[in-house]
Write a protein that holds these residues in place. Sequence first.
Motif, PDB file in Angstrom:
ATOM      1  N   PRO A 112       0.801  -1.224   0.000  1.00 25.99           N
ATOM      2  CA  PRO A 112       0.000   0.000   0.000  1.00 25.99           C
ATOM      3  C   PRO A 112       0.837   1.279   0.000  1.00 25.99           C
ATOM      4  N   GLN A 113       0.154   2.365  -0.338  1.00 27.11           N
ATOM      5  CA  GLN A 113       0.729   3.708  -0.257  1.00 27.11           C
ATOM      6  C   GLN A 113      -0.279   4.627   0.414  1.00 27.11           C
ATOM      7  N   LEU A 114       0.168   5.351   1.426  1.00 28.31           N
ATOM      8  CA  LEU A 114      -0.702   6.277   2.148  1.00 28.31           C
ATOM      9  C   LEU A 114      -0.344   7.707   1.798  1.00 28.31           C
ATOM     10  N   TYR A 115      -1.379   8.493   1.459  1.00 32.18           N
ATOM     11  CA  TYR A 115      -1.218   9.922   1.185  1.00 32.18           C
ATOM     12  C   TYR A 115      -2.002  10.717   2.222  1.00 32.18           C
ATOM     13  N   VAL A 116      -1.413  11.793   2.710  1.00 32.06           N
ATOM     14  CA  VAL A 116      -2.094  12.722   3.604  1.00 32.06           C
ATOM     15  C   VAL A 116      -1.943  14.115   3.022  1.00 32.06           C
ATOM     16  N   ASN A 117      -3.089  14.749   2.764  1.00 31.22           N
ATOM     17  CA  ASN A 117      -3.100  16.068   2.127  1.00 31.22           C
ATOM     18  C   ASN A 117      -2.267  16.064   0.845  1.00 31.22           C
ATOM     19  N   LYS A 118      -2.479  15.035   0.019  1.00 31.59           N
ATOM     20  CA  LYS A 118      -1.864  14.861  -1.299  1.00 31.59           C
ATOM     21  C   LYS A 118      -0.372  14.538  -1.241  1.00 31.59           C
ATOM     22  N   GLU A 119       0.173  14.339  -0.040  1.00 26.80           N
ATOM     23  CA  GLU A 119       1.591  14.043   0.095  1.00 26.80           C
ATOM     24  C   GLU A 119       1.786  12.574   0.444  1.00 26.80           C
ATOM     25  N   LEU A 120       2.692  11.909  -0.276  1.00 30.64           N
ATOM     26  CA  LEU A 120       2.980  10.514   0.005  1.00 30.64           C
ATOM     27  C   LEU A 120       3.693  10.386   1.349  1.00 30.64           C
ATOM     28  N   ILE A 121       3.119   9.557   2.237  1.00 35.08           N
ATOM     29  CA  ILE A 121       3.726   9.328   3.547  1.00 35.08           C
ATOM     30  C   ILE A 121       4.606   8.085   3.511  1.00 35.08           C
ATOM     31  N   GLY A 122       4.151   7.043   2.827  1.00 41.47           N
ATOM     32  CA  GLY A 122       4.958   5.834   2.712  1.00 41.47           C
ATOM     33  C   GLY A 122       4.101   4.587   2.689  1.00 41.47           C
ATOM     34  N   GLY A 123       4.779   3.442   2.832  1.00 44.90           N
ATOM     35  CA  GLY A 123       4.119   2.149   2.834  1.00 44.90           C
ATOM     36  C   GLY A 123       3.941   1.602   4.229  1.00 44.90           C
ATOM     37  N   ASN A 124       3.680   0.315   4.301  1.00 43.62           N
ATOM     38  CA  ASN A 124       3.313  -0.313   5.570  1.00 43.62           C
ATOM     39  C   ASN A 124       4.374  -0.145   6.650  1.00 43.62           C
ATOM     40  N   ASP A 125       5.647  -0.382   6.326  1.00 41.05           N
ATOM     41  CA  ASP A 125       6.694  -0.310   7.348  1.00 41.05           C
ATOM     42  C   ASP A 125       6.804   1.087   7.947  1.00 41.05           C
ATOM     43  N   ILE A 126       6.778   2.087   7.087  1.00 47.37           N
ATOM     44  CA  ILE A 126       6.885   3.468   7.570  1.00 47.37           C
ATOM     45  C   ILE A 126       5.661   3.840   8.394  1.00 47.37           C
ATOM     46  N   ILE A 127       4.484   3.466   7.918  1.00 50.15           N
ATOM     47  CA  ILE A 127       3.252   3.799   8.634  1.00 50.15           C
ATOM     48  C   ILE A 127       3.237   3.127  10.005  1.00 50.15           C
ATOM     49  N   THR A 128       3.689   1.879  10.060  1.00 46.28           N
ATOM     50  CA  THR A 128       3.723   1.157  11.337  1.00 46.28           C
ATOM     51  C   THR A 128       4.649   1.847  12.331  1.00 46.28           C
ATOM     52  N   GLU A 129       5.834   2.248  11.881  1.00 48.98           N
ATOM     53  CA  GLU A 129       6.773   2.931  12.772  1.00 48.98           C
ATOM     54  C   GLU A 129       6.232   4.287  13.206  1.00 48.98           C
ATOM     55  N   MET A 130       5.609   5.020  12.288  1.00 49.48           N
ATOM     56  CA  MET A 130       5.038   6.324  12.639  1.00 49.48           C
ATOM     57  C   MET A 130       3.888   6.178  13.627  1.00 49.48           C
ATOM     58  N   PHE A 131       3.116   5.121  13.474  1.00 50.60           N
ATOM     59  CA  PHE A 131       2.004   4.864  14.397  1.00 50.60           C
ATOM     60  C   PHE A 131       2.537   4.601  15.795  1.00 50.60           C
ATOM     61  N   ASN A 132       3.551   3.764  15.892  1.00 50.78           N
ATOM     62  CA  ASN A 132       4.079   3.402  17.205  1.00 50.78           C
ATOM     63  C   ASN A 132       4.882   4.516  17.859  1.00 50.78           C
ATOM     64  N   SER A 133       5.471   5.383  17.061  1.00 53.50           N
ATOM     65  CA  SER A 133       6.230   6.499  17.627  1.00 53.50           C
ATOM     66  C   SER A 133       5.336   7.685  17.988  1.00 53.50           C
ATOM     67  N   GLY A 134       4.110   7.706  17.450  1.00 58.99           N
ATOM     68  CA  GLY A 134       3.210   8.833  17.673  1.00 58.99           C
ATOM     69  C   GLY A 134       3.272   9.878  16.574  1.00 58.99           C
ATOM     70  N   GLU A 135       4.201   9.711  15.612  1.00 59.23           N
ATOM     71  CA  GLU A 135       4.323  10.687  14.519  1.00 59.23           C
ATOM     72  C   GLU A 135       3.067  10.724  13.654  1.00 59.23           C
ATOM     73  N   LEU A 136       2.452   9.558  13.452  1.00 59.67           N
ATOM     74  CA  LEU A 136       1.258   9.522  12.610  1.00 59.67           C
ATOM     75  C   LEU A 136       0.107  10.234  13.302  1.00 59.67           C
ATOM     76  N   HIS A 137      -0.006  10.082  14.618  1.00 58.10           N
ATOM     77  CA  HIS A 137      -1.033  10.804  15.373  1.00 58.10           C
ATOM     78  C   HIS A 137      -0.861  12.310  15.187  1.00 58.10           C
ATOM     79  N   GLU A 138       0.379  12.754  15.312  1.00 55.87           N
ATOM     80  CA  GLU A 138       0.664  14.189  15.168  1.00 55.87           C
ATOM     81  C   GLU A 138       0.329  14.675  13.768  1.00 55.87           C
TER      82      GLU A 138
END
Length: 298
Positions: free
Chosen positions: A73-99
Amino acid sequence: MTNTTERIEQMLADSPVFLFMKGNPQTPMCGFSSNTVKILKDLLGENFGHFNVLEDAEIREGIKAYGQWPTIPQLYVNKELIGGNDIITEMFNSGELHELLGIEQPDRTPPEMNISDEALGHIKEGMAEAGDHQLFLSIDDAFNTRFSLEQPKGFEIVSDLGELKVYMDIATAERAKGLSISWVDELQGSGLRIDNPNEPPAVKSLSVDELRGWMASETANPHIYDVRSEEKIAEGTVDTAVRLDKGAIEAIESMAKDTPLVFVCQVGQSSMAAAEFFRKKGFTNIHNLTGGFNAWIA
């Protein structure tokens, strides 16, 4: 600008959070898409856009070129590519995705857990040559529990069980509250036993007489779903039952977790699989009609 690019940009314009995935949120078609969907549902519920790239080869290849990212998968937020599963998982656990999504930071309080002396002894023995690897606990949303030896990445939540530290991600920490770990010796073998008070209760078997009595009572009647094909249901089904199709699945997922649900098939086997599917999604009041439709018309 190509037609494919225009289609992609229109999707991104329509939803500030958009996921290109394999399958859909109800039935992901790969483990990476499934994990990313679980994270987004934890944070946003159903409030994100999505597209099944398996249904459109042009979008499947076009999105890889558009974001210069080779995998799905690929996740976009406000038209900007955030990344795939590994990046999203790390951002979720670090709190970066919440922010990034403007969501309150997750609770990082280590869960309280209990472990027996015997279980502790066996785990320590197994970790004697672990080196700098630590004991990790993982509990997925179906409450499948797994221990592993891994190197910490720095964002884990750590529960201190006396002589043992247990590392886990945010989602596991929430599901591990009150967990008990013991050691059992049985005919089938010896091993760890995990008792999790957060796991949804087992599917209940329901006889035809019990279901008829329930439906005739003044209490809230259950939602009844027939998992068979349209052709079979056209020949007859349980009173008030509806077919378990995509629309029904979406309707169930929007219900309160304690909503009474009954699943029906021809003899009671396929419906049990459907009941287990929703039990593992956290529903707590699930029943399977014993004997299925054959018992209903007997």
